[in-house]
Design an enzyme around this catalytic site. Sequence first.
Site, PDB file in Angstrom:
ATOM      1  N   CYS A  48       0.839  -1.194   0.000  1.00 23.45           N
ATOM      2  CA  CYS A  48       0.000   0.000   0.000  1.00 23.45           C
ATOM      3  C   CYS A  48       0.874   1.243   0.000  1.00 23.45           C
ATOM      4  CB  CYS A  48      -0.936   0.019   1.206  1.00 23.45           C
ATOM      5  SG  CYS A  48      -0.063   0.121   2.775  1.00 23.45           S
ATOM      6  N   CYS A  70       3.474   1.585   2.754  1.00 23.96           N
ATOM      7  CA  CYS A  70       4.723   0.853   2.505  1.00 23.96           C
ATOM      8  C   CYS A  70       5.678   1.710   1.683  1.00 23.96           C
ATOM      9  CB  CYS A  70       4.441  -0.452   1.764  1.00 23.96           C
ATOM     10  SG  CYS A  70       3.344  -1.586   2.629  1.00 23.96           S
ATOM     11  N   ASP A 129       9.049  24.649 -34.348  1.00 29.03           N
ATOM     12  CA  ASP A 129      10.153  24.987 -35.241  1.00 29.03           C
ATOM     13  C   ASP A 129       9.701  24.590 -36.648  1.00 29.03           C
ATOM     14  OD1 ASP A 129      12.897  25.545 -36.106  1.00 29.03           O
ATOM     15  OD2 ASP A 129      13.013  23.374 -36.367  1.00 29.03           O
ATOM     16  N   ASP A 179      13.380  19.698 -33.511  1.00 30.41           N
ATOM     17  CA  ASP A 179      14.138  18.478 -33.824  1.00 30.41           C
ATOM     18  C   ASP A 179      15.636  18.705 -33.946  1.00 30.41           C
ATOM     19  OD1 ASP A 179      14.167  19.907 -36.212  1.00 30.41           O
ATOM     20  OD2 ASP A 179      14.219  18.095 -37.435  1.00 30.41           O
ATOM     21  N   ASP A 219      17.261  23.807 -31.251  1.00 38.88           N
ATOM     22  CA  ASP A 219      15.957  23.844 -30.587  1.00 38.88           C
ATOM     23  C   ASP A 219      16.051  23.452 -29.117  1.00 38.88           C
ATOM     24  OD1 ASP A 219      14.610  24.534 -32.961  1.00 38.88           O
ATOM     25  OD2 ASP A 219      14.525  22.425 -33.565  1.00 38.88           O
TER      26      ASP A 219
END
Length: 758
Positions: free
Chosen positions: A21, A24, A438, A650, A654
Amino acid sequence: MSPPKETNSHLFTLDIGGMTCASCVGRVEKALNQTPGVEAASVNLATEQAKIRLQTGAETTINSVIASVQKTGYDAKISTPNGKSEIKPQQALWGSDGLGRVLLSFTLSAPLFLPMLLMPFGIHWSLSPKWQLLLASPVQFFFGWRFYKAGFKSVLAGAGNMDLLVALGTSAAYGLSVYLMVASPHANHELYFEGSSVIICMVLLGKWLEARAKQQTSEAIRALQKLWPEQAKVLLPEAVIEGNAFLDQYRELALDQVFAKDRILVLPGERIPVDGVILFGSSHIDESLLTGESEPVKKTLEDKVIGGSLNGEGVIVVDAQAVGIESVLSKIITLVEDAQTQKAPIQKLVDQVSAIFVPSVLIIALLTGLVNWFYLDSAAIAILRAVSVLVIACPCALGLATPAAIMAGTGVAARFGILIKDPQVLEQAHRLNIVAFDKTGTLTIGKPRLLSLIPLSEKFNRSDILATAAGLQLGSEHPLAKALLDAAKEAGISPFPPTESKAIPGVGITGKTNSGPWSKQNLSLQSVASLHAGLETGNIAQKAQACLEAGQTVSVLMSKDIPETPIAIIAFGDELKSNAQQAIKALHQLRIRTVMLSGDNSAAANRVGNSIGIDEVFGQIMPSNKAEIIRKLQSADADHSRQWVAMVGDGVNDAPALAAADVGMAMSTGTDVAMQAAGITLMRGDPSLVADAIDISKRTWQKIQQNLFWAFIFNATGIPLAALGYLSPMLAGSAMALSSFCVLSNALLLKRWRPGQV
């Protein structure tokens, strides 16, 4: 002991056994964070794993960290390189959470609770007290032993957990029944053996359902792990790749014995074992489980292939470039595992509540027993109501609410090529109201070609210009560099080799060549926007006007020696991706404003943006300005409300903007730097995945909220009802098990998600 799977020696993952749980989780996390040398630790109940980061220079060993966990009463071991191994069938049936134990415990308990089901039909029948004791005892002490064991360990550790609540509750009901049976053996007392037995049965059933649901939430990881072929066909060093003579000149090697530069033979229908480049043959490659691309992709000579993808109809030979942990598949598995192991920030609230939950429940149960005993003058009723409080309050659902949703959401997203590496993204995505793109490689194909080459003096030769410009780009992976080299190759012109060259992100490239009319001179190939005011930039722009109006990317080849001399204008063209307009439309349907960032001149950038429906365009900007624009977009608008911005890119240039954005999304077709800076990686260069990534993130966040709401409401309403006697111990046990199952089932509804539902 196997080494940690992370490349960072200060970061490792442990498999934690015995957690049941949220309490724990809090106890293990507290023990880890108090261990000398541990800088930070995060424990996840759904994956049953802990991620630990050691302080730099700390002398703490992994064994000492494991010992700290074991002192709290839980098992710990180093996680295996590709996640946990699958459970064997016999272990799954008779293990601690196995169906065999559940069925056998219900079989023994059936004669105890069946009389209660028959009473509404006027059938009054029950077993003798001795038979009830005989049937209840193995359920209580054999099948329920796990609760005593874990509960006792939690007491030794100075804190309580779900198992302690179950052990105390069922022991009270069982002990009361034994006392009544012994104290008055001939009296016709109502015994409660069926209550203690059914509670254990229902909790065991709940644990089995949880285990099954957890297994389903981690299906994405197991599906990716199954993509690894066990062996590879490595061609012999003397094998010559011609005709079909080499097809039997290989040896089967285990995957961990394959090295970079080995030549791998892949037959039709086999999975490709390594990342590499095709040396021979062509085929259609199915990469659907890696990238989400539904159709097989045509691959031929010099094309890259990904390990784990499925070869189609052709025989191919692959030059191995990345093997094992360096491969794309391994990085994807690690990325998904990390996302599922990390905690969402909202989980901190749950952990804080759980830390005081069990002690509070014990106090409430004690008060319930005392108050009911005082007012009702019945010890039996008081104990039963206290037992109901203990059982109904088990915080299983609370501990599973957040990690179950994260596992299901990130798993189904990975299946369709969306890798969410940071759970914080799930909390940010539902707020997003701006997405910045971009242009090159994100909204466009990213494979520009040379369209125009305009000498700026009649004495300059076009062939020399092309050979010089292409020479500067030798060795560069930039799309514009490839366009120049391809144009030189098509024209039959050999590039002048550079003596030195240096890429300047967002500006261009500088260097020298060793031949041609500008040999030994300091040269640059740079964007028009980066030219300083001292030059006749107006004259250059005027000559390039036609190219700019056509939306082309314009660079200038210059000699940087004094006096600076513009040599030529070189224009490139790039096509928009076919689904770019659809991607923007999908974002508008989510009520998200779109922005485009481009180094092109403003007129050209606006033309591209308007053609696909972009709301706002920033043109002629430097890469260093992209992050600044992201921060401006985040600032308060006219309504004084903070804006939440996602950045999609990409390239290397960037990365700052991706890091500055609230949510960074990188195309995997770009660079590793961009992917590292982003919270989400899109495995296909498909801009429509942006809306899909936001959609699944929002849906996952909604599931987290729903699960936490119902988990809190369940405990908040269940405890008072149990204290007032409206819930019997059996109903409390059933409700507790049902709550955990409902939370997990609600999370698993995310598995039905498909891209394009926006």
